[in-house]
Scaffold this motif. Sequence first.
Motif, mmCIF file in Angstrom:
data_model
loop_
_atom_site.group_PDB
_atom_site.id
_atom_site.type_symbol
_atom_site.label_atom_id
_atom_site.label_comp_id
_atom_site.label_asym_id
_atom_site.label_seq_id
_atom_site.Cartn_x
_atom_site.Cartn_y
_atom_site.Cartn_z
ATOM 1 N N LEU A 17 -75.062 -12.800 -9.705
ATOM 2 C CA LEU A 17 -73.867 -12.036 -10.048
ATOM 3 C C LEU A 17 -72.702 -12.923 -10.444
ATOM 4 N N GLY A 18 -72.918 -14.221 -10.392
ATOM 5 C CA GLY A 18 -71.819 -15.154 -10.569
ATOM 6 C C GLY A 18 -71.214 -15.175 -11.956
ATOM 7 N N GLY A 19 -71.920 -14.665 -12.908
ATOM 8 C CA GLY A 19 -71.399 -14.686 -14.265
ATOM 9 C C GLY A 19 -70.051 -13.999 -14.359
ATOM 10 N N ARG A 20 -69.476 -14.104 -15.525
ATOM 11 C CA ARG A 20 -68.122 -13.572 -15.680
ATOM 12 C C ARG A 20 -68.108 -12.061 -15.827
ATOM 13 N N TRP A 21 -69.221 -11.489 -16.272
ATOM 14 C CA TRP A 21 -69.175 -10.098 -16.705
ATOM 15 C C TRP A 21 -70.036 -9.139 -15.909
ATOM 16 N N LEU A 23 -70.673 -8.136 -12.796
ATOM 17 C CA LEU A 23 -70.111 -7.172 -11.851
ATOM 18 C C LEU A 23 -69.226 -6.165 -12.564
ATOM 19 N N LEU A 24 -68.557 -6.654 -13.585
ATOM 20 C CA LEU A 24 -67.691 -5.765 -14.343
ATOM 21 C C LEU A 24 -68.519 -4.700 -15.052
ATOM 22 N N GLY B 7 -60.799 -2.334 -13.718
ATOM 23 C CA GLY B 7 -61.375 -3.300 -14.632
ATOM 24 C C GLY B 7 -61.087 -4.767 -14.431
ATOM 25 N N VAL B 10 -61.564 -7.233 -11.337
ATOM 26 C CA VAL B 10 -62.856 -7.844 -11.066
ATOM 27 C C VAL B 10 -62.937 -9.197 -11.751
ATOM 28 N N MET B 14 -63.481 -12.740 -9.929
ATOM 29 C CA MET B 14 -64.624 -13.578 -10.261
ATOM 30 C C MET B 14 -64.195 -14.943 -10.789
ATOM 31 N N GLY B 18 -65.947 -17.204 -8.590
ATOM 32 C CA GLY B 18 -67.199 -17.168 -9.325
ATOM 33 C C GLY B 18 -68.028 -18.427 -9.248
ATOM 34 N N GLY B 19 -67.409 -19.512 -8.883
ATOM 35 C CA GLY B 19 -68.171 -20.754 -8.828
ATOM 36 C C GLY B 19 -69.385 -20.652 -7.912
ATOM 37 N N MET B 94 -71.613 -10.525 0.404
ATOM 38 C CA MET B 94 -72.537 -11.331 -0.390
ATOM 39 C C MET B 94 -73.860 -11.648 0.311
#
Lengths: 113, 113
Positions: A17-21, A23-24, B7, B10, B14, B18-19, B94
């Motif tokens: 889920l770490g990507g930028r998008w 979860l969005l 929107g 999130v 992240m 997000g890392g 998580m």
Amino acid sequence: MKSSATGCSVEEAMRLLGGRWRLLIVSYLLDGPKRFSELRRDIPAISQRMLTLDLRAMEEAGFVKRTVFPTVPATVEYELTADGARLVPVVEVMPTFGLWLKERDARREPTSP
Amino acid sequence: MKSSATGCSVEEAMRLLGGRWRLLIVSYLLDGPKRFSELRRDIPAISQRMLTLDLRAMEEAGFVKRTVFPTVPATVEYELTADGARLVPVVEVMPTFGLWLKERDARREPTSP
DNA sequence: CTGCATCCTTTGGGATACTG
DNA sequence: CAGTATCCCAAAGGATGCAG
């Protein structure tokens, strides 16, 4: 050792889920099935390439179901699967934190450092 | 529009978390103040460079407090701040998801593809 | 409309060596 | 012990163009 025991599960989760998008994207799929173009409108900042890649990855992970309607031109719908519903707690906690974060930072830097 | 309204929060969240390591680091700081070397032992896979960078970033973000004890050689302790406590719900959700994910995948690929 | 392919830039992150 | 600095590689991601 309280939380320590759960160590690498966090890594597992973040890897997926770490990507930028992602979860969005999931957060918008909570509303129900959505078409590709709807998601693009929901998330204007995402490139079409990343939307495709992330949807494909989550489809392969079993979180998203992809349905192609043989219209012309093609129509495709994406929706969360039962497994995808497991993401709900995650996508809910993020905006909660994110909103608090934005408010706090607004207080922190009212004008300039 | 249910979740849609939240929107870009999130994205904010992240971007900060997000890392690959930050949430993991925080999860170990839940136990209380930790020294640099303790964290390295807790997370053997992290490079010393990334541990430093992530701790510094979270310090600047106000989530972690860094305390240097003028011993020789130097001793440094890291601990969560009050703001850092806001991360607790995130770091808790998580591993929950991560554990379920690992179990599911174990069921999915019992031997080999 | 949906999506693949290609190219390119940016970022994340590891390894290693050196310092107070 | 707790860093800092450098170099280098891989992955993430954006832009654009083509295709069913």
